[in-house]
Write an enzyme that holds these catalytic residues in place. Structure first.
Site, PDB file in Angstrom:
ATOM      1  N   ARG A  51     -11.040  40.443  54.255  1.00 29.10           N
ATOM      2  CA  ARG A  51     -12.224  39.905  53.183  1.00 29.10           C
ATOM      3  C   ARG A  51     -13.241  40.988  53.416  1.00 29.10           C
ATOM      4  O   ARG A  51     -13.726  41.187  52.141  1.00 29.10           O
ATOM      5  CB  ARG A  51     -12.611  38.661  53.621  1.00 29.10           C
ATOM      6  N   TYR A 103     -21.231  34.903  26.901  1.00 32.39           N
ATOM      7  CA  TYR A 103     -19.614  34.396  27.182  1.00 32.39           C
ATOM      8  C   TYR A 103     -20.052  32.933  27.831  1.00 32.39           C
ATOM      9  O   TYR A 103     -21.168  32.495  28.394  1.00 32.39           O
ATOM     10  CB  TYR A 103     -18.976  35.077  28.464  1.00 32.39           C
ATOM     11  N   ASP A 174     -23.423  43.281  31.249  1.00 33.77           N
ATOM     12  CA  ASP A 174     -21.648  42.911  31.156  1.00 33.77           C
ATOM     13  C   ASP A 174     -20.922  43.641  30.053  1.00 33.77           C
ATOM     14  O   ASP A 174     -21.315  43.475  28.814  1.00 33.77           O
ATOM     15  CB  ASP A 174     -21.797  41.237  30.775  1.00 33.77           C
ATOM     16  N   LYS A 199      -9.619  41.375  31.267  1.00 37.08           N
ATOM     17  CA  LYS A 199      -9.858  41.542  29.857  1.00 37.08           C
ATOM     18  C   LYS A 199      -9.369  43.230  29.692  1.00 37.08           C
ATOM     19  O   LYS A 199      -8.284  43.500  30.193  1.00 37.08           O
ATOM     20  CB  LYS A 199     -11.244  41.275  29.454  1.00 37.08           C
TER      21      LYS A 199
HETATM   22  C1  LIG Z   1     -14.116  36.369  30.144  1.00 39.02           C
HETATM   23  C2  LIG Z   1     -15.359  36.770  30.332  1.00 39.02           C
HETATM   24  C3  LIG Z   1     -16.128  36.473  31.610  1.00 39.02           C
HETATM   25  C4  LIG Z   1     -15.634  35.810  32.567  1.00 39.02           C
HETATM   26  O1  LIG Z   1     -14.508  36.570  33.463  1.00 39.02           O
HETATM   27  P1  LIG Z   1     -13.320  35.538  34.164  1.00 39.02           P
HETATM   28  O2  LIG Z   1     -12.640  36.613  34.654  1.00 39.02           O
HETATM   29  O3  LIG Z   1     -12.813  34.671  33.176  1.00 39.02           O
HETATM   30  O4  LIG Z   1     -14.034  34.551  35.173  1.00 39.02           O
HETATM   31  C5  LIG Z   1     -17.442  37.006  31.611  1.00 39.02           C
HETATM   32  N1  LIG Z   1     -18.168  37.732  30.626  1.00 39.02           N
HETATM   33  C6  LIG Z   1     -16.991  37.850  29.368  1.00 39.02           C
HETATM   34  C7  LIG Z   1     -17.682  38.997  28.473  1.00 39.02           C
HETATM   35  C8  LIG Z   1     -16.015  37.725  29.275  1.00 39.02           C
HETATM   36  O5  LIG Z   1     -15.163  38.075  28.254  1.00 39.02           O
END
Ligand SMILES: *Cc1c(COP(=O)(O)O)cnc(C)c1O
Length: 390
Positions: A51, A103, A174, A199
């Site tokens: 961890r 998101y 983000d 993604k």
């Molecule tokens: C999918 C997504 C998230 C969240 O991520 P997870 O891996 O699904 O928890 C946050 N920001 C954006 C822009 C996303 O597309």
């Protein structure tokens, strides 16, 4: 050779990586272990417990940090866990200013989890409100998603960061949609970058993961403390798969973009399409900001169809190459209906206010041949608009 002289295509493959010292393995091994033997009581190799430290995870953290031009990467079990770790930098009473079409899961986490712990969130459209009006004195943190999801609005990161720093706020971007291949927020003044590595970064729709990249050692240290203390660490195989995915990030992003640039003009020529959202399209309202701060854009296109929720549903159900699914950024093309899927957790009146119409369909264009993708969308339009049998 110093990493900062290398181009992104090269960094995607070599950034922060070196052959494993014992065997010379070119790819970092999967250190599938929870703990490490200690030579003496009170003495260890730098690795005590997975961890806290793991070489495979650290290789992933260095790779993304290198691509973003940051000092430290701190990996998490999902993008949402990375988002939560950043909220843990705050205390009750702190004020956060956040983009208004972030998101859906981020919106839910802020309003339903951290707001209950006394953090105060305000949502604004950073593309329409001036930085001075958007970010008042006393703001502790500014949360930006750019381009946004699903409307692909592009905020001026440098201008917002300058204002945020003038009032002493941290700036978080983000960068999931653009990836460091096309946008590097830290160079524009952000303090932290967050990714859902689920993604584009991993890119193969087979891992859920997240990462935060810090611009300073101080923020990096604090986030490593939070990673270890709250424990939302990613599994080691997931780190390894993500690291493998990153090797092709630059070539994948280029192909996603080429495909999108073929599909956008075709969509705009169709009478069933009322609006197309793609930041590199000259008609996009934020096109100037996009071209100033981004070197390109990937495969995310949002399309408003001249139909209602049922018509949009029929369209999404009729595609064959595009798979109906949430998520994005993989090699395969996906299609989804924000009002009924990814943004269903956003109340209908809020959706309407920010412009997420019922007929809005979001495409994540993969790396297949663009002619096959266009043919698929064409036959789905025929089905949705009643010109062919489903
Ligand atoms: C999918 C997504 C998230 C969240 O991520 P997870 O891996 O699904 O928890 C946050 N920001 C954006 C822009 C996303 O597309």
């Amino acid at each position: 050779m110093s990493d900062d002289k290398l181009r992104l295509e090269t960094l995607a493959i070599h950034g922060g990586q070196s052959p494993e010292p014992v065997t010379g393995a070119v790819m970092v091994p999967v250190f599938q272990t929870s703990t490490y033997a200690q030579p003496q009581v009170g003495e260890h190799t730098g690795y005590e417990y997975s961890r806290s430290q793991n070489p495979t995870r650290e290789a992933l953290e260095r790779a993304v940090a290198c691509l973003e031009g940051g000092v430290e990467g701190i990996a998490f079990g999902s993008g949402s866990a990375a988002t939560a770790a950043v909220q843990h930098l705050l205390s009750a009473g702190d004020r956060v200013v956040c983009g208004d079409d972030v998101y859906g899961g981020t919106w839910r986490q802020f309003t339903q989890v951290f707001a209950r712990q006394g953090i105060d969130y305000t949502f604004v459209d950073f593309t329409r409100v001036s930085p001075v009006d958007a970010i008042p004195e006393g703001t502790a943190l500014v949360w930006l998603e750019s381009p946004t999801n699903p409307l692909l609005k592009v905020a001026d990161i440098a201008a917002l960061a300058a204002r945020a720093h003038a009032v002493g706020a941290l700036v978080v971007v983000d960068n999931t949609f653009a990836t460091p291949i096309f946008q590097r927020p830290l160079a524009l003044g952000a303090d932290l970058v967050v990714h859902s590595t689920t993604k584009y970064i991993n890119g193969h729709s087979d891992v859920v993961g997240g990462i935060v990249v810090a611009a300073t050692a101080e923020l990096g240290e604090r986030l490593h403390f939070l990673q270890n203390s709250t424990g939302a660490v990613p599994g080691i195989w997931d780190c390894w798969l993500t690291l493998r995915g990153i090797k092709t990030l630059a070539v994948r992003m280029a192909r996603h973009q080429d495909n999108a640039l073929a599909i956008v003009p075709w969509l705009k020529s169709r009478p069933e399409v009322s609006r197309v959202f793609y930041p590199l399209d000259p008609d996009h309202p934020d096109h100037d900001t996009a071209t100033r701060q981004m070197s390109g854009f990937g495969g995310m296109i949002s399309v408003e169809l001249a139909t209602d929720l049922d018509g949009a549903r029929a369209f999404c159900a009729a595609t064959r190459v595009f798979t109906l699914a949430e998520s994005l950024g993989g090699v395969e093309s996906l299609i989804e209906l924000p009002a009924a899927m990814t943004h269903a957790s956003v109340p209908p009146d809020v959706r309407q206010e920010i412009g997420i119409a019922d007929g809005l369909v979001r495409l994540s264009v993969g790396i297949e041949h663009h002619d096959d993708l266009i043919a698929d969308l064409a036959q789905a339009l025929d089905v949705a608009f009643g010109r062919a049998a489903g």
